[in-house]
Design an enzyme around this catalytic site. Structure first.
Site, mmCIF file in Angstrom:
data_model
loop_
_atom_site.group_PDB
_atom_site.id
_atom_site.type_symbol
_atom_site.label_atom_id
_atom_site.label_comp_id
_atom_site.label_asym_id
_atom_site.label_seq_id
_atom_site.Cartn_x
_atom_site.Cartn_y
_atom_site.Cartn_z
ATOM 1 N N LYS A 141 -10.359 -0.992 10.784
ATOM 2 C CA LYS A 141 -10.694 -1.597 9.685
ATOM 3 C C LYS A 141 -10.804 -3.156 10.706
ATOM 4 O O LYS A 141 -11.254 -4.150 9.885
ATOM 5 C CB LYS A 141 -9.560 -2.223 8.826
ATOM 6 C CG LYS A 141 -9.300 -0.944 8.029
ATOM 7 C CD LYS A 141 -8.121 -1.526 6.836
ATOM 8 C CE LYS A 141 -7.163 -0.529 6.131
ATOM 9 N NZ LYS A 141 -8.287 0.081 4.608
ATOM 10 N N GLN A 179 -4.560 -4.807 6.566
ATOM 11 C CA GLN A 179 -5.719 -6.248 6.559
ATOM 12 C C GLN A 179 -6.207 -7.370 6.979
ATOM 13 O O GLN A 179 -5.984 -8.316 6.284
ATOM 14 C CB GLN A 179 -5.274 -6.367 5.049
ATOM 15 C CG GLN A 179 -5.440 -4.984 3.816
ATOM 16 C CD GLN A 179 -7.069 -4.898 4.072
ATOM 17 O OE1 GLN A 179 -7.799 -5.059 4.101
ATOM 18 N NE2 GLN A 179 -7.932 -3.185 3.521
ATOM 19 N N CYS A 197 -4.311 2.540 -3.046
ATOM 20 C CA CYS A 197 -3.397 2.704 -3.122
ATOM 21 C C CYS A 197 -2.325 2.334 -3.405
ATOM 22 O O CYS A 197 -1.609 1.773 -2.127
ATOM 23 C CB CYS A 197 -3.407 3.316 -1.582
ATOM 24 S SG CYS A 197 -4.778 4.363 -1.818
ATOM 25 N N HIS A 242 0.959 -0.986 -0.116
ATOM 26 C CA HIS A 242 0.220 0.064 -0.168
ATOM 27 C C HIS A 242 0.887 1.348 0.032
ATOM 28 O O HIS A 242 1.926 1.153 0.909
ATOM 29 C CB HIS A 242 -0.775 -0.395 1.065
ATOM 30 C CG HIS A 242 -2.449 1.069 1.554
ATOM 31 N ND1 HIS A 242 -1.949 2.526 1.821
ATOM 32 C CD2 HIS A 242 -2.967 1.037 1.394
ATOM 33 C CE1 HIS A 242 -2.320 2.899 1.995
ATOM 34 N NE2 HIS A 242 -3.871 2.234 1.321
ATOM 35 N N ASP A 283 3.022 -4.809 7.727
ATOM 36 C CA ASP A 283 1.663 -4.294 7.700
ATOM 37 C C ASP A 283 0.483 -4.615 7.912
ATOM 38 O O ASP A 283 0.099 -5.675 6.651
ATOM 39 C CB ASP A 283 2.224 -3.133 6.671
ATOM 40 C CG ASP A 283 0.197 -2.157 5.914
ATOM 41 O OD1 ASP A 283 -0.720 -2.868 6.981
ATOM 42 O OD2 ASP A 283 0.368 -1.538 4.935
HETATM 43 N N1 PMP Z 1 -1.737 -0.404 4.333
HETATM 44 C C1 PMP Z 1 -2.671 -1.163 4.649
HETATM 45 C C2 PMP Z 1 -2.197 -2.680 3.243
HETATM 46 C C3 PMP Z 1 -4.355 -0.852 4.066
HETATM 47 O O1 PMP Z 1 -5.217 -1.905 3.733
HETATM 48 C C4 PMP Z 1 -4.492 0.673 3.997
HETATM 49 C C5 PMP Z 1 -5.966 1.151 4.023
HETATM 50 N N2 PMP Z 1 -6.325 0.727 2.634
HETATM 51 C C6 PMP Z 1 -3.502 1.318 4.883
HETATM 52 C C7 PMP Z 1 -1.634 0.260 4.701
HETATM 53 C C8 PMP Z 1 -3.714 2.222 5.524
HETATM 54 O O2 PMP Z 1 -4.212 2.054 6.482
HETATM 55 P P1 PMP Z 1 -5.179 4.281 6.775
HETATM 56 O O3 PMP Z 1 -5.396 4.765 5.713
HETATM 57 O O4 PMP Z 1 -5.834 3.585 8.408
HETATM 58 O O5 PMP Z 1 -4.349 4.605 7.745
#
Ligand code: PMP
Length: 423
Positions: free
Chosen positions: A231, A208, A371, A125, A205
């Site tokens: 999430k 997910q 993203c 991401h 990270d």
């Molecule tokens: N890493 C991953 C794998 C994600 O799916 C996301 C959210 N789409 C993020 C980071 C970013 O998380 P946040 O927007 O809550 O900071």
């Protein structure tokens, strides 16, 4: 067949009872972006505001003591959720993005120089790419990307060759536990071990992963593990930065201000002990209390049951989508290798058109690059559509999703609206 019966939990989520603009009942399949909240979370936050809210740590009065107790209790709950060795290893941040930026700014600036490398994978991401690019701009270090194989997994041979080539110059391996686009589950513990053999730090990270599978940070043994509250049925504005105590102790603080200091003089300051050192200013107090309620909620449902249920839904979606001409599912074709995420493309129908069509059926999915632009570029596409499941989704919802996607081909084929929105 799933052991989890989502219809038992659906009434806990007031929003699931609403309709969309089309008048259709809501089928919410955008959980990878953010989940919905049960009454337990909404009520815990509302109760804090109505009964015992005050700023934490500073006041010597009843409300402040109660708020502080509950805020610190939330930290202990997160520590238990992750099986952390100590609650001081749990830092509250604004979210996954804020947590990764904190590590890149503090640990990164302290430990990384111009001859060093940061290792990522091609399915990260942007939150786990851009902070390292920024570190590269500040320090001159370089960012490496482990390639993917045709199965949508990281190519282990390429990963091995990067370790061989760059060895101890790789200071950090930062990778996702579950891809937010492909759904791919990565071998966290094995990769952490491989990094440790080369003396590199590791950051997982788990944005997910934490909502969908039990996490044991001691079994993973990574230096940093990060996730967001929103999430996993919790509030926005809060995330968790787990860090190994010895590493957090050695890191300089990030934000300066109240609460993170021991003393301040006109000449300078001394830093507070963990965890306060990384929690400058008024923290997300009510959000921490909401996060605790969310963790209690999903723990009561059971992380294994959630994971198994999502496997059932993912398998159903794969089987249904397999019958639709022209559709390609991204990532592993075997649902057993994935979390509850199903991203797909059609050669001549843009992802936005698909999402718009599904919305007319009440179905919420995400469309775009999610993203993850480097991943999409690597796959040779500019966008995809993504359905992502959670504990409250039903097999019937997956079936209506598949049905609506099959209608898309009739609606937009044969000429399609080719690349109208593509840049
Ligand atoms: N890493 C991953 C794998 C994600 O799916 C996301 C959210 N789409 C993020 C980071 C970013 O998380 P946040 O927007 O809550 O900071």
């Amino acid at each position: 067949k799933s052991v989890l019966n989502p219809t038992l939990y659906r009434p806990d989520f007031p929003i699931l009872g609403r309709q969309t603009n089309s008048g259709a009942p809501l089928v919410f399949l955008d959980n990878g972006a953010s989940t919905q909240r049960p009454h337990a979370v909404i009520d815990a936050m509302s109760e804090c505001y109505s009964k015992y809210y005050a700023n934490v740590h500073r006041g010597i009065h009843t409300l402040s003591e109660e708020s502080t107790d509950r805020y610190e209790q939330a930290r202990r709950t997160v520590a238990r959720f992750l099986n952390a060795a100590s609650e001081v290893e749990v830092l509250f941040t604004a979210g996954t993005t804020a947590a990764i930026n904190t590590v890149a700014r503090t640990w990164g600036d302290q430990n990384v120089g111009p001859d060093d490398y940061i290792l990522l994978t091609m399915m990260e991401h942007h939150a786990n790419i851009v902070p390292w690019h920024q570190l590269s701009e500040r320090t001159g270090c370089k960012v490496l990307f482990a390639k993917l194989n045709s199965e949508g997994q990281v190519d282990q041979e390429h990963l091995d060759s990067l370790w061989q080539q760059y060895g101890q110059q790789i200071k950090m391996f930062a990778f996702t536990a579950v891809s937010n686009v492909l759904g791919t589950i990565t071998p966290v513990a094995a990769w952490v071990q491989q990094a440790q053999q080369h003396g590199a730090a590791t950051l997982v990270d788990a944005a997910q992963a934490a909502p969908h599978m039990a996490i044991d940070v001691r079994q993973w043994d990574a230096d940093f593990v990060i996730f967001s509250g929103h999430k996993l049925c919790g509030p926005t504005g809060i995330g968790v930065l787990y860090g190994r105590e010895s590493i957090l102790d050695a890191m300089p603080p990030f934000l300066g201000g109240g609460a993170m200091i021991n003393t301040v003089t006109t000449e300078g300051f001394t830093t507070a002990a963990l965890p306060d050192k990384f929690e400058a200013g008024t923290p997300p107090i009510v959000e921490a209390i909401g996060l605790e309620a969310a963790i209690d909620y999903i723990s009561a449902v059971g992380l294994e049951a959630i994971h198994d249920h999502e496997q059932v839904l993912t398998r159903r979606a794969h089987e249904g989508l397999a019958g639709i001409e022209g559709l390609t599912i991204l990532g592993p074709q075997d649902p057993a290798l994935k979390g509850g995420i199903v991203s797909f493309v059609f050669p001549h129908i843009h992802a936005h058109d698909i999402a718009q069509w599904l919305d007319t059926r009440g179905i919420a999915v995400r469309a775009g690059h999610h993203c993850a632009m480097p991943l999409h570029k690597d796959l040779g596409i500019s966008a995809s559509s993504r359905a992502s499941f959670y504990l409250y989704n039903t097999v019937e919802e997956v079936d209506s999703f598949v049905q609506a996607v099959s209608e898309v081909t009739q609606k937009f084929a044969p000429t399609g609206r080719k690349r109208r929105r593509r840049k």
